[in-house]
Design an enzyme around this catalytic site. Structure first.
Site: not given
Ligand code: IMP
Ligand code: MG
Length: 388
Positions: A18, A15, A44-45, A194
Site C-alpha cells: 500500500k 503487506d 510497517g510501510h 493492515q
C-alpha cells in the site's frame, strides 16, 4: 484531476504494498494530507524516497525528499507509542531536517505504554502479534481506562517529558475539528494499515488486529465529515500473511513457497518474519470488497508473477462455493483453482498488454464486480500503470 479524498487499505491480510501506492499518489501533487487513521507501530510501510528505502510505521507514508509534500496526520483512532514516534521522527529528521513540523498528532489518540508491549509479548504468541502492544492498548480504550495523548500534558504525567521532546522536535499536537476548515480545503489520502481480513470486526477473528482497518476506522478517527471519491482496495497478484490464522490458498509445497518468498522478498517490514505465501483468492477478495466498501482495486507486485507458465487463482471453495458471508468460513475453506496462462512468453514483449495479462485482470474484475484501477510492477515511481 478533481479528486478530493481517497482511502487506501489492504484487501487481504496486510503487506499489499500500500505504501508504494500512497507515496506515488502523494507525489502526484494533488494531495495536501496523508492521514493514518488506525492502528499503531504494528504497521510497517516500506517506501522508496529518492531511491532510498524507508519504513514508515507511525509516520504517514509521505515522500519527504520532495520540496513540496503533503502533511501527515496521525488520527485519534490510532494508538501511539510516543517513544517510538520520537525515534522514527528523529531518523527522518536526519535525512530531512525540519520534517516533524509537517506532522500532526491528534491529542485524542491513545498511547501505548511499555506495559502494553510487555503484556502483548507475554499473552499473544498464539495470534502471532507484532508485540507492539496494540491489542493491549485498544483493550484499555474499550475498558474505559486508556490514556490519551492530551493526558500526557498534565503536570506530573510520567509521559510529559516525551510529549515535550516531541513538541521540541516540531511535531504539532492538534484536534481534527480545529483543522476542519483546512481539511475541507484539502485533498486527503486516508492511509490504512493492515487490511480488511485483519479488521477486528470483519476479518478472520480472533486472528486479527485490534482495530478497524477499513473505512469504519476513518470515522473512528473523527473524519466522518470527509467525503471519499475512491476507496482503493490494494491486493497483490497473490496473497501473503504474517502471523497465525486461516489462509486457504497458502502454498503447501515448502520448497516452492520458500523459493517464491525469496524471489518476492516477502519478509515482514516490522518483525522480519517470513511471510506465508499463496495464490490469489478471489472468493475472499470478493468478500473483502463487498464487506468493506472498496470501490476499485489496485493490483501490486504483478512482476513477481512474470515468470510463471501458469498462474493459479482460487475461484470457489469446495465446501462454500463462490461466495462467503463471513470470514469465519476461511478456517475450513478448501480452495478450487483455475489455471491461467502466464504472460512470460508474450511475443510482443509488452507483457502487461498481452492477452494473458489482460485476462488475469478481467478475471479479477468479473469476479469481484469492481474495476482494477491500476497495477504496479516494481518499486520505481514509474512502475505503475493506471487503467482508464
Ligand atoms: P497486532 O496488530 O500486532 O496485534 O497483530 C495481530 C495480527 O495482525 C498478527 O497476525 C500480525 O502479524 C498482523 N499484523 C499486524 N500489523 C500488520 C502489518 O502491518 N502487516 C501485516 N500483518 C500485520
Ligand atoms: Mg507491512
Amino acid at each position: 484531476m478533481g479528486i478530493k479524498n481517497v482511502a487506501i487499505f489492504g484487501a487481504a491480510f496486510g503487506d499489499e504494498a500500500k505504501a508504494a501506492i500512497c507515496a506515488r499518489l502523494s507525489n502526484s501533487g494533488g494531495f495536501n494530507f496523508v492521514v493514518k487513521y488506525t492502528s499503531g507501530a504494528n504497521s510497517g510501510h516500506t517506501a522508496y524516497h529518492a531511491g532510498k528505502k524507508y519504513v514508515h510505521s507511525l509516520v504517514p507514508t509521505i515522500d519527504f525528499s520532495r520540496s513540496t509534500h503533503p502533511s501527515g496526520y496521525i488520527g485519534s483512532g490510532c494508538v501511539v507509542d510516543l517513544e517510538q514516534l520520537y525515534t522514527e521522527l528523529t531518523s527522518f529528521e536526519n535525512d530531512f531536517h525540519g520534517v516533524s513540523r509537517s506532522i500532526y498528532l491528534d491529542k485524542d489518540a491513545f498511547i501505548v505504554t511499555p506495559e502494553h508491549k510487555r503484556l502483548d509479548k507475554e499473552k499473544n504468541a498464539h495470534i502471532g502479534t507484532t508485540g507492539k502492544g496494540i491489542g493491549e492498548a485498544y483493550s484499555d480504550i474499550v475498558n474505559r481506562r486508556g490514556m490519551r495523548v492530551a493526558d500526557c500534558f498534565e503536570p506530573g504525567s510520567e509521559y510529559y517529558p516525551i510529549v515535550n521532546k516531541l513538541e521540541s522536535l516540531g511535531l504539532n499536537f492538534a484536534y481534527s475539528l480545529q483543522m476542519r476548515e483546512k481539511f475541507e480545503k484539502s485533498s486527503i489520502i486516508f492511509e490504512g494499515s493492515q487490511a480488511a481480513l485483519l479488521d477486528l470486526n470483519i476479518g478472520t477473528y480472533p486472528f486479527v488486529t485490534s482495530s478497524n482497518t477499513v473505512m469504519a476506522g476513518i470515522h473512528v478517527s473523527g473524519f466522518g465529515f470527509a467525503k471519499l471519491d475512491h476507496v482503493y482496495g490494494i491486493t497483490k497478484g497473490y496473497v501473503t500473511r504474517v502471523g497465525n490464522g486461516p489462509f486457504p490458498t497458502e502454498f503447501t509445497d515448502e520448497a516452492f513457497a520458500s523459493e517464491f518468498r525469496n524471489k518476492a522478498g516477502e519478509f515482514g517490514a516490522v518483525t522480519g518474519r517470513p511471510r506465508r505465501c499463496g495464490w490469489l483468492d478471489l472468493v475472499s477478495l470478493k468478500y473483502a470488497v463487498q464487506k468493506s466498501g472498496i470501490t476499485s482495486l489496485i493490483l501490486t507486485k504483478v512482476d513477481v508473477l512474470d515468470n510463471f507458465d501458469t498462474i493459479k487463482a482460487c475461484y470457489s471453495y469446495e465446501n462454500y462455493g463462490q461466495e462467503i458471508y463471513s470470514a469465519s468460513a476461511l478456517k475450513d475453506a478448501v480452495p478450487k483453482y483455475i489455471e491461467l496462462n502466464g504472460w512470460k512468453n508474450d511475443p510482443s514483449f509488452d507483457k502487461y498488454n498481452s492477452v494473458e495479462f489482460r485476462t488475469f485482470i478481467k478475471r479479477i474484475e468479473n469476479f469481484t464486480d469492481v474495476k482494477v484501477s491500476a497495477f504496479t510492477y516494481g518499486v520505481g515511481p514509474n512502475d505503475i500503470k493506471w487503467i482508464d
